[in-house]
Design a protein around this motif. Structure first.
Motif, short mmCIF file in Angstrom:
data_model
loop_
_atom_site.label_atom_id
_atom_site.label_comp_id
_atom_site.label_asym_id
_atom_site.label_seq_id
_atom_site.Cartn_x
_atom_site.Cartn_y
_atom_site.Cartn_z
N VAL A 56 59.79 51.11 25.31
CA VAL A 56 59.40 49.95 25.25
C VAL A 56 59.35 49.02 26.70
CG1 VAL A 56 58.15 48.01 23.55
CG2 VAL A 56 58.62 50.50 23.04
N PRO A 57 58.67 48.79 27.91
CA PRO A 57 58.84 47.94 28.72
C PRO A 57 58.99 46.18 28.20
CG PRO A 57 57.39 49.74 29.07
CD PRO A 57 57.62 50.00 27.88
N ALA A 58 59.26 45.74 28.52
CA ALA A 58 59.84 44.56 28.01
C ALA A 58 58.11 43.41 27.82
CB ALA A 58 60.87 43.41 28.54
N TYR A 59 57.76 43.54 29.29
CA TYR A 59 56.19 43.16 29.30
C TYR A 59 55.01 42.88 28.53
CZ TYR A 59 55.43 47.37 31.78
OH TYR A 59 54.90 48.42 32.56
N GLU A 60 55.46 44.20 27.95
CA GLU A 60 54.91 44.97 27.05
C GLU A 60 54.48 44.50 25.47
OE1 GLU A 60 51.91 46.83 26.87
OE2 GLU A 60 52.23 47.94 29.36
N ILE A 61 56.17 43.85 25.52
CA ILE A 61 55.91 43.25 23.77
C ILE A 61 54.94 42.54 23.37
CG2 ILE A 61 57.14 42.00 22.43
CD1 ILE A 61 60.14 43.84 23.95
N ALA A 77 58.36 35.33 14.01
CA ALA A 77 58.87 37.22 14.35
C ALA A 77 58.78 37.10 15.75
CB ALA A 77 57.59 37.84 13.42
N THR A 78 59.90 37.94 16.84
CA THR A 78 60.45 38.60 17.48
C THR A 78 60.71 39.82 17.95
OG1 THR A 78 62.05 37.34 17.71
CG2 THR A 78 61.18 35.63 18.37
N ALA A 79 60.53 39.90 19.57
CA ALA A 79 60.59 41.43 19.54
C ALA A 79 61.43 41.84 20.76
CB ALA A 79 59.82 42.32 18.55
N ARG A 80 62.20 42.56 20.54
CA ARG A 80 62.74 42.83 21.88
C ARG A 80 63.31 44.65 22.10
NH1 ARG A 80 68.10 44.00 20.72
NH2 ARG A 80 69.21 43.29 19.20
N PRO A 81 63.60 45.03 23.44
CA PRO A 81 63.63 46.85 23.79
C PRO A 81 64.35 47.17 22.97
CG PRO A 81 62.59 45.34 25.51
CD PRO A 81 62.57 44.65 24.85
N HIS A 82 64.28 48.18 21.87
CA HIS A 82 66.67 48.69 21.96
C HIS A 82 66.92 49.46 22.95
CE1 HIS A 82 68.90 51.05 20.04
NE2 HIS A 82 68.88 50.35 18.47
N GLU A 83 68.21 49.49 23.08
CA GLU A 83 68.91 49.78 24.61
C GLU A 83 68.73 51.55 23.52
OE1 GLU A 83 73.34 49.93 26.12
OE2 GLU A 83 72.89 48.61 24.13
N GLY A 84 67.60 52.20 24.88
CA GLY A 84 67.75 53.79 24.80
C GLY A 84 66.89 54.17 24.29
#
Length: 430
Positions: free
Chosen positions: A347-352, A391-398
């Protein structure tokens, strides 16, 4: 910080200047302009006064020869003026003394008078500024009352209705009244829509419940039909509760009014049990780390929150071999935290940020056959904000996503009816 690394000096904190009100600024401007004009006037008076004291008339000379020294006049014993051998020098000294005394008197007394009159002018300027700004205070007070209303649409009936001269302040008040009136009409339309939607959504549920009950109570109904009817009634009841909760959330401007203590550890355990069949069918392993985390809110909406996160992690996963980890805990600062992580596509960070918007999906998932309706994370954020959290989200490694929800701790007084986990049964889908 690694050992041996030099310690960086802390930067001194900058103290923010105290706020100066508009009334105070206007008073300072009035006073400054008055004092500046007074100083200029005092300076002009001093120049004119000095010119008047300067000897500009024709000089009178005696008939004596300059080489002949003037006679010395000695004062008598009664205190008359004594003139020495140089009367011009003596007169000059007397003029200088007179000029210095007059100048000192002018500057001292003029400065005192200027300070007194400036203080009086500042007081009058303060009163006049308050009188001029009174309509603005009325606008501010009305806006604050509207903003402080427990429900936003309940304070929109207020109007300023400012009376007075037709100036810029009245234009501002009229524009504010027009804006509030349009907002009031908009909220009225929203209330009518919610009422109509509530009726349209409740009617088929009520009809479906009646039909199921009729089928269950037939004499010829088999045990399988009765068990199926019980499951359908339970699903129908859960739908009705969820619709009531969402409609209440919509009519209260995303604010939960009635709050009850809810232990999110029980909610997590219940949701994991409910979604285990779906995860097993998708080949995804569920990991549960439920620790005590008591918050205050609506139990059904909080269950919907956790269930949306877990279902989102299952449906948008890498398939067989993937996993979803859901955890609840109480942080050191007392706030409640729910952490849901899953494997899956990168998941790209800019899409979150866009994933939390309604009907937004990642990449090419904007298809009719896409998983879900694209409302999962938007409902999560709405429920979290209704409970005063974030609520926040971030990409998971891998690959995959990590969604973190923080909620305030429970601060409600104890209630005799403690919340219990919903009964085991079919999972409600959205």
């Amino acid at each position: 910080m690694t050992p041996g690394e030099p310690v960086k000096p802390l930067k001194p904190r900058k103290l923010l200047p105290r706020r100066i009100t508009l009334r105070g600024r206007l008073t300072l401007i009035y006073s400054g302009m008055f004092l500046a004009a007074g100083v200029v006037l005092l300076g002009v008076t001093y120049v004119l006064f000095s010119q008047q004291l300067s000897p500009q008339g024709p000089k009178v000379f005696s008939g004596r020869s300059p080489a002949t020294p003037p006679a010395t006049v000695l004062p008598p014993a009664d205190g008359a003026v004594r003139i020495g051998s140089d009367p011009g020098k003596w007169m000059k000294a007397q003029e200088d003394k007179l000029r210095d005394a007059a100048t000192t008197s002018l500057i001292t007394q003029g400065g005192i008078a200027l300070a007194v009159v400036g203080s009086v002018a500042a007081g009058f300027g303060w009163l006049i500024a308050g009188r001029v700004l009174a309509p603005l205070h009325r606008v501010t007070d009305t806006a604050r009352r509207i903003a402080a209303a427990p429900v936003a649409d309940r304070g929109l009936h207020e109007r300023i209705s400012l009376r007075g001269p037709d100036d810029e302040v009245k234009d501002l008040a009229n524009a504010f009244d027009t804006m509030v009136e349009r907002l009031d009409r908009s909220f009225d339309g929203q209330r009518r829509f919610v009422a109509n939607a509530s009726h349209e959504l409740r009617t088929p549920l009520t009809l479906g419940r009646a039909l199921v009950e009729m089928a269950m109570h037939r004499r010829t109904a088999s045990q399988d039909v009765k068990r199926l009817g019980e499951d359908l009634l339970q699903i129908n009841a859960r739908h009705e509760q969820l619709i009531n909760g969402l409609l209440l959330l919509a009519t209260s401007e995303n604010e939960v009014i009635e709050r009850r203590p809810v232990d999110l550890a029980d909610v997590v355990a219940h949701v994991v049990t409910q979604t285990a069949p779906e995860a097993q069918q998708a080949g995804v392993t569920l990991h549960e780390e439920a620790h005590e985390a008591v918050t205050a809110g609506d139990a059904l909406l909080l269950e919907r929150l956790v269930q949306n996160l877990v279902e989102n992690g299952i449906r948008h996963n890498s398939g067989h071999g993937g996993w979803v980890r859901v955890a609840s805990r109480t942080r050191d600062d007392g706030r409640i935290e729910i952490d849901v992580a899953n494997t899956g596509p990168v998941v790209p960070a800019y899409e979150i940020p866009a994933l939390f918007e309604p009907f937004r999906r990642l990449g090419n998932e904007r298809l009719v056959t896409a998983k879900g309706a694209g409302l999962g994370l938007s409902i999560v954020r709405s429920i979290v904000r209704a409970h005063g959290g974030d609520a926040t989200a971030r990409p998971h490694e891998g690959g995959g996503l990590v969604v973190m929800v923080t909620l305030p701790p429970d601060s409600t007084p104890p209630h005799p009816e403690a919340w219990t986990a919903p009964p085991q049964g079919p999972t409600l889908r959205m």
